[in-house]
Design a protein around this motif. Structure first.
Motif, short mmCIF file in Angstrom:
data_model
loop_
_atom_site.label_atom_id
_atom_site.label_comp_id
_atom_site.label_asym_id
_atom_site.label_seq_id
_atom_site.Cartn_x
_atom_site.Cartn_y
_atom_site.Cartn_z
N GLY A 183 -29.87 -25.50 49.46
CA GLY A 183 -30.08 -25.89 50.84
C GLY A 183 -31.44 -25.15 51.51
N GLN A 184 -31.67 -24.10 50.91
CA GLN A 184 -33.07 -23.35 51.53
C GLN A 184 -34.33 -24.16 50.93
N GLN A 185 -35.30 -24.04 51.68
CA GLN A 185 -36.66 -24.48 51.41
C GLN A 185 -37.27 -23.24 50.89
N VAL A 186 -38.02 -23.46 49.74
CA VAL A 186 -38.63 -22.28 48.98
C VAL A 186 -40.30 -22.89 48.82
N TRP A 187 -40.99 -21.93 48.35
CA TRP A 187 -42.12 -22.31 47.90
C TRP A 187 -42.17 -22.09 46.35
N ALA A 188 -42.98 -23.04 45.36
CA ALA A 188 -42.77 -22.78 44.05
C ALA A 188 -44.44 -22.97 43.54
N SER A 189 -44.56 -21.99 42.56
CA SER A 189 -45.90 -22.30 42.10
C SER A 189 -45.99 -21.98 40.57
N VAL A 190 -46.65 -22.39 39.78
CA VAL A 190 -47.18 -22.36 38.37
C VAL A 190 -48.61 -22.16 38.03
#
Length: 343
Positions: A326-333
């Motif tokens: 349910g949490q909002q997170v940031w993702a990067s590659v």
């Protein structure tokens, strides 16, 4: 080519229409999700399922009009189907006897094959006293006893436990290397396919969606099923130089392309942050955690957002970031770990 076939099987709610070819000494694996048509294809090759259309040739001879017992084909069924009232020796000798050989000749062939698969001392044993791995090897010897030009294997390791499977997979690879005909293998296990096969044919909904050497298929999946099979995140978009637009997200990639393209990267390449990271890292998007599960020694995080993705991180990282569904997170590659290829 030892085998050239087009297999067409039409049913009320399903149509199989694929081409299968295999060279002498080659092992071809048919992969696909449940209901894709893999076993139907194998049974059509064996003559156990009638074809609506198509053809099958072996060593240049047409065989699709022949009944199953007259085709130069050996088959190992998923459950082995050994005759319970016969010894291992007589199970293997059954095929040569049906071909007209004397009992002594058939048993001599069977004894040689049992020795070849390491079961000479089990010749007099009946199937109920054999382990799963031993039964699999007897079934393989029985299939080889008719001197087939084509060997068919239907989930040959599925009935084995994990420890036995590891050992028998290695043995089976050696036996297939020694076989001078063509082999077609059906499996749902990507590891079995990668270890045993020289070439993969991926089937979905009765059609071929991808084929090639295992390493090539693993590097460049072309459907979501194949991507999940080999453990990659996969997206389809439009490339312009070193960037590929996937929906609203613009991926920077390691390759230069133009036009329709796939973008793929492993879950281990995805980094997660609770807040937007400093600077302007490429390939950055926000997502919502849909699920968290154990995945080998790591934890797999399921993300939804501009693109859905899997991220593999350590248990320590889960604790440090205090992640939960349910949490909002940031993702990067990183761009160097994001690979693009023509769609």
């Amino acid at each position: 080519m030892t085998l050239r076939a087009r297999l067409v099987v039409e049913r009320a709610a399903f149509t199989l229409d694929i081409e299968v070819a295999a060279e002498r000494g080659e092992v071809v694996a048919l992969l696909g999700p449940n209901g894709a048509g893999k076993t139907t294809a194998l049974r059509a090759l064996a003559g156990l399922t009638p074809m609506t259309g198509g053809h099958i040739t072996l060593d240049g001879s047409t065989v699709h009009a022949l009944p199953a017992d007259r085709r130069p084909i050996g088959m190992v069924f998923q459950d082995y189907l050994l005759f319970p009232h016969l010894s291992a020796l007589d199970n293997v000798a059954f095929g040569p006897r049906c071909q007209g050989l004397s009992k002594a000749e058939a048993r001599a062939i069977a004894a040689g094959l049992l020795e070849r698969v390491g079961l000479a001392e089990h010749a007099a044993v009946r199937p109920r006293r054999l382990s799963g791995g031993q039964a699999q090897r007897v079934a393989l010897a029985r299939a080889l006893a008719v001197r087939p030009r084509l060997l068919l294997l239907d989930e040959p390791l599925a009935a084995l436990d994990a420890h036995t499977r590891l050992e028998i997979r290695s043995r089976l690879r050696r036996h297939l290397t020694d076989f001078d005909g063509a082999t077609v293998l059906v499996t749902h296990d990507p590891l079995d396919a990668m270890v045993l096969a020289d070439r993969l044919i991926v089937i979905e909904r009765g059609a071929v969606v991808q084929q090639g050497a295992p390493a090539e298929v693993a590097r460049r999946p072309r459907t979501d099923y194949v991507a999940r099979l080999v453990g990659l995140n996969l997206y389809r978009g439009v490339a312009d130089g070193a960037r590929v637009r996937v929906g609203e997200l613009l991926f920077s990639t390691a390759e230069q392309l133009a036009g329709p393209a796939f973008v793929a990267f492993p879950p281990a390449a995805v980094a997660l942050y609770r807040s937007r990271p400093d600077g302007s890292p490429r390939n950055l998007w926000q997502g919502r955690i849909e699920g968290i599960e154990r995945h080998g020694d790591n934890v797999r995080v399921h993300l939804d957002g501009l693109v859905a993705a899997f991220a593999d991180i350590t248990p320590a990282a889960v604790a440090e970031l205090d992640l939960s569904p349910g949490q909002q997170v940031w993702a990067s590659v990183k761009a160097t770990e994001t690979h693009a290829y023509p769609a």
